[in-house]
Motif scaffolding. Sequence first.
Motif, mmCIF file in Angstrom:
data_model
loop_
_atom_site.group_PDB
_atom_site.id
_atom_site.type_symbol
_atom_site.label_atom_id
_atom_site.label_comp_id
_atom_site.label_asym_id
_atom_site.label_seq_id
_atom_site.Cartn_x
_atom_site.Cartn_y
_atom_site.Cartn_z
ATOM 1 N N ALA A 1 125.265 74.821 27.271
ATOM 2 C CA ALA A 1 124.702 75.986 27.307
ATOM 3 C C ALA A 1 122.997 75.791 27.173
ATOM 4 N N LEU A 2 122.599 75.028 26.005
ATOM 5 C CA LEU A 2 121.311 75.001 25.752
ATOM 6 C C LEU A 2 120.530 73.925 26.623
ATOM 7 N N PHE B 1 116.773 74.127 31.360
ATOM 8 C CA PHE B 1 116.372 73.721 32.888
ATOM 9 C C PHE B 1 116.339 74.878 33.677
ATOM 10 N N ASP B 2 117.098 76.064 33.433
ATOM 11 C CA ASP B 2 116.702 77.298 34.257
ATOM 12 C C ASP B 2 115.280 78.072 33.930
ATOM 13 N N GLY B 3 115.099 77.803 32.705
ATOM 14 C CA GLY B 3 113.606 78.345 32.234
ATOM 15 C C GLY B 3 112.599 77.417 32.930
ATOM 16 N N LEU B 4 112.751 76.151 33.025
ATOM 17 C CA LEU B 4 111.710 75.201 33.495
ATOM 18 C C LEU B 4 111.555 75.263 35.069
ATOM 19 N N THR C 1 122.071 82.543 30.531
ATOM 20 C CA THR C 1 122.664 81.874 29.398
ATOM 21 C C THR C 1 122.361 82.214 28.245
ATOM 22 N N THR C 2 121.489 83.052 27.932
ATOM 23 C CA THR C 2 120.808 83.452 26.625
ATOM 24 C C THR C 2 122.208 84.341 25.940
ATOM 25 N N VAL D 1 125.440 83.877 26.242
ATOM 26 C CA VAL D 1 126.675 82.731 25.705
ATOM 27 C C VAL D 1 126.166 82.153 24.551
ATOM 28 N N ILE D 2 124.893 81.738 24.402
ATOM 29 C CA ILE D 2 124.168 81.151 23.171
ATOM 30 C C ILE D 2 124.422 81.973 22.138
ATOM 31 N N PHE D 3 123.849 83.282 22.221
ATOM 32 C CA PHE D 3 123.888 84.002 21.152
ATOM 33 C C PHE D 3 125.099 84.566 20.577
ATOM 34 N N VAL D 4 126.284 84.863 21.570
ATOM 35 C CA VAL D 4 127.541 84.915 20.881
ATOM 36 C C VAL D 4 128.276 83.790 20.280
ATOM 37 N N SER D 5 127.798 82.458 20.821
ATOM 38 C CA SER D 5 128.399 81.495 19.929
ATOM 39 C C SER D 5 127.871 81.101 18.497
ATOM 40 N N LEU D 6 126.248 81.597 18.650
ATOM 41 C CA LEU D 6 125.783 81.359 17.554
ATOM 42 C C LEU D 6 126.351 82.518 16.388
#
Length: 129
Positions: free
Chosen positions: A64-65, A70-73, A83-84, A86-91
């Motif tokens: 996910a990171l 990659f999407d941002g760049l 994808t953010t 997904v990252i926040f829920v996992s954290l």
Amino acid sequence: MTTHQYIIAWAVYLVGALGCLAVWWRMTRPFGQGFPRRFLRLIAAFAILTPAISNPGMGFLGPALLVCLFDGLSHGPEAMLRTTPVIFVSLLVATLLAALTGLFIKTPKTDSNTEQPKNTSRIRKEPAL
């Protein structure tokens, strides 16, 4: 990307991620037995090992990171919003898991009144350079 290449890429990534987590596990050893060490270890594990859909048109998952980066760049900051969550829920899950394990797992405390044997009669050899 074929399915075979996809599986090889994930295997290589997981070996590297486990190596990074082993180093992180070693680096957090001085933090004691409490919440900070458990929290940092779980946050690192969840951040590195959480998968997300890499391309909406395909069914492949990626870290996910890395997908977010990659999407941002490549597509701009707006594409990172996919994808953010997904990252926040996992954290969030990692934080809750660290807090819950802190409630149910008691860490042994050292008693300062107990007498610790001190071995001061032993000569300590310094390494030669």
